[in-house]
Design a protein around this motif. Structure first.
Motif, PDB file in Angstrom:
ATOM      1  N   LEU A  33      31.690  -2.162 -15.694  1.00  0.00           N
ATOM      2  CA  LEU A  33      32.714  -3.195 -15.495  1.00  0.00           C
ATOM      3  C   LEU A  33      33.626  -2.843 -14.319  1.00  0.00           C
ATOM      4  N   VAL A  34      34.045  -1.594 -14.233  1.00  0.00           N
ATOM      5  CA  VAL A  34      34.903  -1.171 -13.123  1.00  0.00           C
ATOM      6  C   VAL A  34      34.167  -1.355 -11.803  1.00  0.00           C
ATOM      7  N   ARG A  39      33.269  -4.515  -6.858  1.00  0.00           N
ATOM      8  CA  ARG A  39      32.315  -5.243  -6.008  1.00  0.00           C
ATOM      9  C   ARG A  39      32.783  -6.687  -5.810  1.00  0.00           C
ATOM     10  N   LEU A  40      33.224  -7.307  -6.886  1.00  0.00           N
ATOM     11  CA  LEU A  40      33.729  -8.680  -6.816  1.00  0.00           C
ATOM     12  C   LEU A  40      34.918  -8.763  -5.848  1.00  0.00           C
ATOM     13  N   ARG A  75      27.477 -17.420  -3.764  1.00  0.00           N
ATOM     14  CA  ARG A  75      26.378 -17.091  -4.692  1.00  0.00           C
ATOM     15  C   ARG A  75      26.547 -15.683  -5.242  1.00  0.00           C
ATOM     16  N   ARG A  76      26.919 -14.761  -4.356  1.00  0.00           N
ATOM     17  CA  ARG A  76      27.131 -13.378  -4.791  1.00  0.00           C
ATOM     18  C   ARG A  76      28.268 -13.307  -5.807  1.00  0.00           C
ATOM     19  N   THR A  82      28.773 -13.556 -13.496  1.00  0.00           N
ATOM     20  CA  THR A  82      27.829 -13.566 -14.622  1.00  0.00           C
ATOM     21  C   THR A  82      27.661 -12.156 -15.170  1.00  0.00           C
ATOM     22  N   CYS A  83      27.539 -11.201 -14.267  1.00  0.00           N
ATOM     23  CA  CYS A  83      27.411  -9.802 -14.668  1.00  0.00           C
ATOM     24  C   CYS A  83      28.625  -9.369 -15.499  1.00  0.00           C
ATOM     25  N   LEU A  84      29.815  -9.706 -15.035  1.00  0.00           N
ATOM     26  CA  LEU A  84      31.024  -9.345 -15.772  1.00  0.00           C
ATOM     27  C   LEU A  84      31.048  -9.983 -17.158  1.00  0.00           C
TER      28      LEU A  84
END
Length: 164
Positions: A33-34, A39-40, A75-76, A82-84
């Motif tokens: 998560l971190v 990255r976000l 998109r990224r 979604t990953c989070l």
């Protein structure tokens, strides 16, 4: 004073030990998560920078290039989001696993496969999140490759014009 039944004590310790096991999954998930949040933040910062550049760009070719990159950044961002969400779902499943193990002991082990099912759900959510992060990383590298190629092509064009 009656001595506590060692079998009963051992059962309690086994339950507490089992409840701690999901904490290892929680730690790994928290680390992901971190990493994903960082990255976000980087992708969002890069996208904002390119949006600011787009505002000041008048050349149509340059505008199209920036617009295409901004679309890829969006998109990224969606992939990372979604990953989070998947990772937060996994955290919920792992906390639920720990609670289910404790509750199961008080319910005389009538929950059957609930703790195991929750743990499996959490692991599957982490797997899905990792797949999404892999997709996003591949997209990031592709964007970098395209940027490097564009710079090389532009630099080669300048050198050619200087020679002519």
């Amino acid at each position: 004073m009656a001595m506590p039944d060692p079998l009963q004590l051992s059962s309690h310790y086994a339950v507490v030990s089992a409840m701690i096991t999901p904490a290892f999954f929680l730690t790994a998930t928290a680390s992901l998560l971190v990493s994903s949040n960082n990255r976000l933040a980087r992708v969002v910062d890069r996208m904002r920078q390119q949006l600011a550049t787009l505002e000041d760009t008048v050349d149509e070719h340059a505008r199209q290039y920036l617009e295409a990159r901004i679309i890829l950044h969006r998109r990224r961002v969606r992939l990372i989001l979604t990953c989070l969400q998947l990772l937060y779902g996994a955290m919920t499943a792992f906390v639920g696993t720990s609670l289910a193990i404790g509750i199961d002991q008080f319910a005389d082990y009538r929950l059957r496969g609930v703790p195991t099912g929750l743990a499996m759900c959490g692991v599957l959510l982490v797997l899905a999140a990792c797949i999404n992060m892999g997709r996003e990383a591949r997209m990031s590298v592709s964007m970098l490759d395209a940027e490097v190629k564009r710079e090389f092509d532009r630099d080669n064009g300048r050198r050619k014009r200087e020679r002519d």
